[in-house]
Design a protein around this motif. Structure first.
Motif, PDB file in Angstrom:
ATOM      1  N   GLN A   1       5.989   5.406  -8.937  1.00 49.71           N
ATOM      2  CA  GLN A   1       5.722   5.732  -7.535  1.00 49.71           C
ATOM      3  C   GLN A   1       5.076   7.115  -7.470  1.00 49.71           C
ATOM      4  O   GLN A   1       5.614   8.085  -8.017  1.00 49.71           O
ATOM      5  CB  GLN A   1       7.022   5.735  -6.726  1.00 49.71           C
ATOM      6  CG  GLN A   1       7.679   4.381  -6.606  1.00 49.71           C
ATOM      7  CD  GLN A   1       8.987   4.446  -5.828  1.00 49.71           C
ATOM      8  OE1 GLN A   1       9.598   5.508  -5.691  1.00 49.71           O
ATOM      9  NE2 GLN A   1       9.438   3.309  -5.305  1.00 49.71           N
TER      10      GLN A   1
ATOM     11  N   TYR B   1       0.282  -1.161  -5.145  1.00 51.58           N
ATOM     12  CA  TYR B   1       0.642  -1.261  -3.728  1.00 51.58           C
ATOM     13  C   TYR B   1       0.106  -0.003  -3.056  1.00 51.58           C
ATOM     14  O   TYR B   1       0.581   1.105  -3.278  1.00 51.58           O
ATOM     15  CB  TYR B   1       2.151  -1.378  -3.518  1.00 51.58           C
ATOM     16  CG  TYR B   1       2.525  -1.510  -2.061  1.00 51.58           C
ATOM     17  CD1 TYR B   1       2.505  -2.745  -1.435  1.00 51.58           C
ATOM     18  CD2 TYR B   1       2.877  -0.383  -1.317  1.00 51.58           C
ATOM     19  CE1 TYR B   1       2.831  -2.865  -0.097  1.00 51.58           C
ATOM     20  CE2 TYR B   1       3.207  -0.504   0.025  1.00 51.58           C
ATOM     21  CZ  TYR B   1       3.179  -1.745   0.634  1.00 51.58           C
ATOM     22  OH  TYR B   1       3.499  -1.850   1.961  1.00 51.58           O
ATOM     23  N   ILE B   2      -0.951  -0.193  -2.244  1.00 55.86           N
ATOM     24  CA  ILE B   2      -1.645   0.919  -1.610  1.00 55.86           C
ATOM     25  C   ILE B   2      -1.426   0.806  -0.109  1.00 55.86           C
ATOM     26  O   ILE B   2      -1.830  -0.195   0.516  1.00 55.86           O
ATOM     27  CB  ILE B   2      -3.150   0.888  -1.932  1.00 55.86           C
ATOM     28  CG1 ILE B   2      -3.354   0.890  -3.459  1.00 55.86           C
ATOM     29  CG2 ILE B   2      -3.874   2.071  -1.300  1.00 55.86           C
ATOM     30  CD1 ILE B   2      -4.784   0.676  -3.876  1.00 55.86           C
ATOM     31  N   PRO B   3      -0.763   1.774   0.516  1.00 52.47           N
ATOM     32  CA  PRO B   3      -0.534   1.705   1.971  1.00 52.47           C
ATOM     33  C   PRO B   3      -1.856   1.565   2.725  1.00 52.47           C
ATOM     34  O   PRO B   3      -2.830   2.266   2.442  1.00 52.47           O
ATOM     35  CB  PRO B   3       0.157   3.041   2.280  1.00 52.47           C
ATOM     36  CG  PRO B   3       0.800   3.441   0.983  1.00 52.47           C
ATOM     37  CD  PRO B   3      -0.131   2.964  -0.079  1.00 52.47           C
ATOM     38  N   GLY B   4      -1.875   0.654   3.657  1.00 57.77           N
ATOM     39  CA  GLY B   4      -3.070   0.428   4.454  1.00 57.77           C
ATOM     40  C   GLY B   4      -3.981  -0.632   3.886  1.00 57.77           C
ATOM     41  O   GLY B   4      -4.908  -1.092   4.583  1.00 57.77           O
ATOM     42  N   SER B   5      -3.759  -1.050   2.629  1.00 53.07           N
ATOM     43  CA  SER B   5      -4.607  -2.077   2.040  1.00 53.07           C
ATOM     44  C   SER B   5      -4.213  -3.446   2.583  1.00 53.07           C
ATOM     45  O   SER B   5      -3.025  -3.753   2.754  1.00 53.07           O
ATOM     46  CB  SER B   5      -4.483  -2.068   0.512  1.00 53.07           C
ATOM     47  OG  SER B   5      -5.205  -3.143  -0.053  1.00 53.07           O
TER      48      SER B   5
ATOM     49  N   ASN C   1      -2.507  -6.095  -0.470  1.00 52.64           N
ATOM     50  CA  ASN C   1      -1.358  -5.715  -1.315  1.00 52.64           C
ATOM     51  C   ASN C   1      -0.584  -6.946  -1.766  1.00 52.64           C
ATOM     52  O   ASN C   1      -0.348  -7.850  -0.945  1.00 52.64           O
ATOM     53  CB  ASN C   1      -0.428  -4.771  -0.541  1.00 52.64           C
ATOM     54  CG  ASN C   1      -0.984  -3.367  -0.478  1.00 52.64           C
ATOM     55  OD1 ASN C   1      -1.615  -2.907  -1.425  1.00 52.64           O
ATOM     56  ND2 ASN C   1      -0.754  -2.680   0.636  1.00 52.64           N
TER      57      ASN C   1
ATOM     58  N   GLY D   1      -3.326   9.044   0.004  1.00 54.16           N
ATOM     59  CA  GLY D   1      -1.907   8.834   0.301  1.00 54.16           C
ATOM     60  C   GLY D   1      -1.132   8.279  -0.880  1.00 54.16           C
ATOM     61  O   GLY D   1      -1.631   8.175  -2.010  1.00 54.16           O
ATOM     62  N   ASN D   2       0.140   7.922  -0.593  1.00 56.78           N
ATOM     63  CA  ASN D   2       1.051   7.434  -1.633  1.00 56.78           C
ATOM     64  C   ASN D   2       0.646   6.034  -2.097  1.00 56.78           C
ATOM     65  O   ASN D   2       0.068   5.249  -1.349  1.00 56.78           O
ATOM     66  CB  ASN D   2       2.472   7.387  -1.104  1.00 56.78           C
ATOM     67  CG  ASN D   2       2.925   8.736  -0.563  1.00 56.78           C
ATOM     68  OD1 ASN D   2       2.384   9.772  -0.949  1.00 56.78           O
ATOM     69  ND2 ASN D   2       3.909   8.731   0.329  1.00 56.78           N
ATOM     70  N   PHE D   3       0.993   5.731  -3.350  1.00 53.78           N
ATOM     71  CA  PHE D   3       0.744   4.383  -3.874  1.00 53.78           C
ATOM     72  C   PHE D   3       1.697   4.134  -5.035  1.00 53.78           C
ATOM     73  O   PHE D   3       2.261   5.063  -5.629  1.00 53.78           O
ATOM     74  CB  PHE D   3      -0.715   4.203  -4.310  1.00 53.78           C
ATOM     75  CG  PHE D   3      -1.110   5.011  -5.524  1.00 53.78           C
ATOM     76  CD1 PHE D   3      -1.114   4.443  -6.799  1.00 53.78           C
ATOM     77  CD2 PHE D   3      -1.483   6.349  -5.409  1.00 53.78           C
ATOM     78  CE1 PHE D   3      -1.468   5.178  -7.908  1.00 53.78           C
ATOM     79  CE2 PHE D   3      -1.847   7.088  -6.513  1.00 53.78           C
ATOM     80  CZ  PHE D   3      -1.843   6.500  -7.774  1.00 53.78           C
ATOM     81  N   ASN D   4       1.876   2.844  -5.365  1.00 55.23           N
ATOM     82  CA  ASN D   4       2.718   2.427  -6.481  1.00 55.23           C
ATOM     83  C   ASN D   4       1.858   1.708  -7.523  1.00 55.23           C
ATOM     84  O   ASN D   4       0.888   1.021  -7.173  1.00 55.23           O
ATOM     85  CB  ASN D   4       3.828   1.473  -6.023  1.00 55.23           C
ATOM     86  CG  ASN D   4       4.823   2.155  -5.116  1.00 55.23           C
ATOM     87  OD1 ASN D   4       4.772   3.372  -4.938  1.00 55.23           O
ATOM     88  ND2 ASN D   4       5.722   1.369  -4.524  1.00 55.23           N
TER      89      ASN D   4
END
Length: 839
Positions: A253, A284-288, A291, A307-310
């Motif tokens: 993460q 896992y990309i926020p806003g994509s 996902n 931003g954050n991603f996993n």
């Protein structure tokens, strides 16, 4: 200044005193008492270093021991038999925590016993926590966070964190970490084993982490990496560099500030042999809207993410007989978005079939400070520091880079001929497409691979402007140059003809190469875009020839022309042959000069020869480069050849030759003028004499018909003995003639029986009258020899003809004359009877 020196001295003395105290403390008695029920054990044992010359022991109650084990509830007093026990022994302090039979002691973890009560040894604190499979445990690291290191790496301060997990009875190593990184938390399921290694001199007295209870994570582990600003992190899969556990899932993460951009690059990876499922990575990309985004390990990974991603690594069911290894090492780079991030460039290769383009970082020195990355992104998401654009497609690219000068572009195109009947005499233009210059990165190399049928066709390179060869004596100062090379028949050998650049002082009009070759246009400065119009080569397919290369050179009248043999740094390849066809204008004189007096080549087999020949039927000069000194500067008034043929040289004694040509105007010689005047006067006198004789003959012809009287009774033989003449010359009329006409009255004596005149036997050599400047002089055959024979100026090699067919010679074969035994005089004419001429 003196005060500063004084302070340094005090610090040094203080350090020495501290070291002395620590050494003395090693010899003092140590006391360790472990509380009952603390589940702590201490093991003191020998280290892994080489055994010392003088052994050191642990002394307990006057007993000498090499291993000391202390259990919970025990108290032990001991000393060492040496002053430096830290060089001989190590200490392991292990605490077992059982979260299955009772509650876990969550919270900050303490160092027990305190480091101040322990002897000065390298110590390792181990916490072994056992938990149920459905319980997740979380290790939280306070500042500074951790940085993962790979095999062979070490931490600057010597403090390392080794973290392992558990799958049933199998221990899985998560990784080894140092301080000052981005890893803030590690979550594991089914227990954790944490080992903190502290050097004996390190004053640290806290563990730096805490344990928290979490719900089931349903995977091997989760590693959290936090970025507070620009930076990078290198992370590895579990058990790296060994294989990732079969059919397991591991997640990273990443916490990234919203104003920054993150890009992922896979540094190294391997895939295993799967029977079921497929190994992959998931983002896992926020806003994509897609996902999770699934990629194969060999795919270009996402970049320019805000931003954050996993990122998760998923294994598969491996083949039991041949499982293979799944492992991954990758880098995450976080940096500010650049101006080029929102620009899209289109590279259209849809009409190309053999052209590819690579954009990659140019080599730079490594720096310890953070350097923002340079990435090329396809369709704005798939980013990498190295992108290859394949032919047959149209590509949309953008750049995530703070300084685009850190990238460069390399391109390659193949031009091949498979049927010699089709491409004979066909030509192609070697030019960089102007579209590539629209990209914001510098063009480094554009290479053309030129392929021809073996022993069928060769190549001719004709530049748009005459070329200059790059040498140390005369360097190229243009923004680009051409590098010409070819692969020889011997595997692994390459003939590098040299580096050539166009310019006002250029002299090379044509380069002929024997077989498959490559031409590389290499740029040296951004100014190539201003000199773009100067580039241009035409390659043609021509009938095959035997020499490895032929240079056509027209020297510049104002500049000295430097030329050198190929493979200058390594020496001319064995058994190769090169020629230079050098033109000399009719009003100029060429001076040929060699850089060295001797080459220094030593031949193992064959001969290393140089041939110099003017192209006006002049005899060729042959020099053995192994023995004979190179010629002094020589003058040439006509076009001439310089041919170099190499032998099989001894290792370390290679053939390399540098020479130059200068042109000077022809000057009139005073001696030549005098000779010309004298010759002209002689011709004038001869002409006057012929005119006078002609006039006198005309006058005699006008007096009457000319009559020749032949005295048939006269003896026509040369007198052999005086007694055969009964009268003297004054007593006979054999010498009297009325008139000797133009027609020779003795001409009938030269006639044969058929009436034709006898001619002397003459063998005349007629020189070749065709063109002599198109082909280089053929070098003498290269013969194998063992050992090498020495070639002198009076002696030619055994397989070289002693006479050249181009040298003019006339051989005359006179008739044999039989002479009698007592006759010493030679008759003027044959002794046959005279024949009366026909009327």
């Amino acid at each position: 200044m003196a005060g500063q020196n004084c302070r340094v001295t005090v610090v040094l003395l203080g350090g020495l005193l501290l070291l002395a105290v620590l050494l003395m403390r090693g010899a003092e008695a140590s006391e360790i008492a472990l509380p009952q029920g603390s589940n702590i054990t201490i093991l003191i044992k020998r280290g892994t270093s080489a055994p010392p010359a003088k052994p050191c022991f642990i002394i307990v109650s006057k007993r000498h021991m090499t291993v000391l084990f202390i259990k919970a509830g025990e108290k032990m007093v001991f000393t060492f038999s040496c002053q430096d026990p830290q060089n001989h022994f190590v200490m392991e302090i292990q605490k077992n925590i059982d979260c299955m039979s009772g509650p876990c002691p969550f919270g900050e973890v303490q160092l027990q016993p305190a480091t101040s009560t322990l002897p000065t040894l390298n110590r390792t604190f181990i916490w072994d926590v056992k938990a149920h499979k459905r319980i997740g445990l979380e290790l939280q690291f306070s500042l500074p966070r951790l940085r993962q290191i790979g095999p062979g790496e070490s931490c600057a301060d010597g403090v390392t964190h080794s973290i392992s997990g558990r799958i049933d009875a199998t221990v899985v190593r998560i990784g080894i970490f140092c301080s000052n990184g981005t890893v803030s938390r590690i979550k594991m399921q089914e227990g954790v084993k944490m080992a903190l290694h502290l050097p004996w001199f390190h004053p640290r007295n806290v563990s730096g982490f805490s344990i928290a209870n979490r719900s089931s994570i349903k995977r091997l582990c989760i590693i959290e990496s936090v970025f507070e600003g620009e930076g990078s992190a290198t992370l590895m899969s579990a058990n790296y560099p060994e294989g990732f556990p079969e059919d397991e899932l591991m997640t990273w993460q990443f916490v990234v500030p919203a104003h920054l951009r993150a890009s992922v690059t896979f540094l190294t990876f391997n895939v295993s042999n799967c029977e079921k499922k497929e190994e992959r990575v998931e983002y896992y990309i926020p806003g994509s809207t897609t996902n999770p985004e699934v990629f194969k390990l060999e795919d270009k990974q996402p970049g320019n993410m805000a931003g954050n991603f996993n990122l998760s690594l998923q294994g598969c069911d491996q083949d039991a007989q041949n499982p293979g290894i799944l492992r991954l090492q990758f880098q995450v780079l976080v940096q500010h978005p650049q101006n080029e991030s929102n620009k899209t460039y289109i590279v259209d290769l849809s009409q190309e079939r053999t052209m590819s383009i690579t954009i990659e970082p140019r080599p730079v020195k490594q720096s310890r400070r953070f350097v923002p990355g340079c990435f090329v992104c396809l369709e704005s998401r798939t980013c990498s520091d190295n992108v290859t654009l394949t032919p047959g497609s149209k590509h949309k690219i953008s750049f995530l880079c703070d300084d685009l000068t850190r990238l460069w572009l390399n391109a390659e195109k193949t031009i091949s001929c498979t049927d010699h009947r089709y491409c004979h005499r066909k030509s192609y233009q070697l030019q960089v497409p102007s579209d590539l210059l629209q990209l914001p990165v510098q063009l480094h190399d554009f290479s053309w691979k030129l392929l021809v049928p073996k022993d069928r066709l060769s190549l001719v390179l004709v530049p748009k402007q005459k070329l200059q060869q790059h040498t140390h004596e005369k360097v190229c100062n243009t923004s680009f140059s051409y590098l010409v090379a070819t692969h020889l028949a011997t595997p692994g050998q390459e003939l590098y003809y040299g580096s050539f650049c166009p310019g006002p002082g250029g002299s090379i009009e044509q380069i002929q190469v024997k077989q498959n070759s490559s031409v590389t246009l290499r740029t040296f400065a951004p100014g190539f875009q201003q000199e773009f119009y100067k580039q241009g080569l035409t390659v043609s397919f021509t009938p095959h020839f035997k020499e490895d290369g032929i240079f056509t050179v027209t020297p510049d009248t104002k500049n000295k022309v430097y030329l050198r043999t190929p493979n200058w740094e390594r020496g001319l390849p064995a058994l190769s042959s090169l020629s230079w066809n050098i033109s000399v204008p009719h009003d100029q004189v060429a001076c040929l000069t060699f850089f060295k007096e001797r080459i220094g080549v030593v031949c193992q087999t064959g001969w290393a020869l140089m041939i110099i020949q003017e192209q006006r039927s002049q005899p060729e000069e042959i020099f053995n480069l192994e023995e004979v000194m190179l010629p002094k500067p020589s003058f040439h008034y006509h076009n001439f050849w310089v041919n170099i043929s190499n032998c099989s040289p001894v290792s370390g004694k290679q053939l390399d030759l540098l020479f130059w040509v200068t042109l000077t105007p022809k000057t009139l010689d005073l001696t030549a003028i005098i000779i010309t005047v004298v010759a002209g006067g002689a011709l004038l006198l001869l002409a006057l004499g012929l005119i006078i004789c002609f006039v006198k003959r005309k006058k005699k012809k006008n007096k009457g018909p000319a009559v020749g009287i032949y005295n048939g009774n006269a003896n026509t033989q040369v007198p052999r003995q005086l007694k055969k003449f009964h009268k003297g010359r004054k007593d006979n009329d054999s010498h009297v003639y009325a008139v000797i006409d133009d027609t020779m009255v003795y001409g009938h004596l030269l006639q044969d029986s058929n009436g034709s005149f006898l001619q002397p036997e003459v063998d005349t050599y007629r020189p070749f009258q065709g063109p002599t400047g198109d082909c280089p002089p053929s070098p003498p055959p290269i013969c194998s020899r063992t050992p090498t024979a020495k070639l002198t100026t009076e002696e030619l090699p055994p397989c070289i003809s002693p006479e050249s067919e181009s040298e003019p010679y006339t051989f005359s074969h006179p008739n044999k004359v039989e002479v009698g035994n007592g006759d010493t005089d030679i008759p003027l004419l044959d002794t046959q009877e005279p024949v009366k001429p026909a009327e």
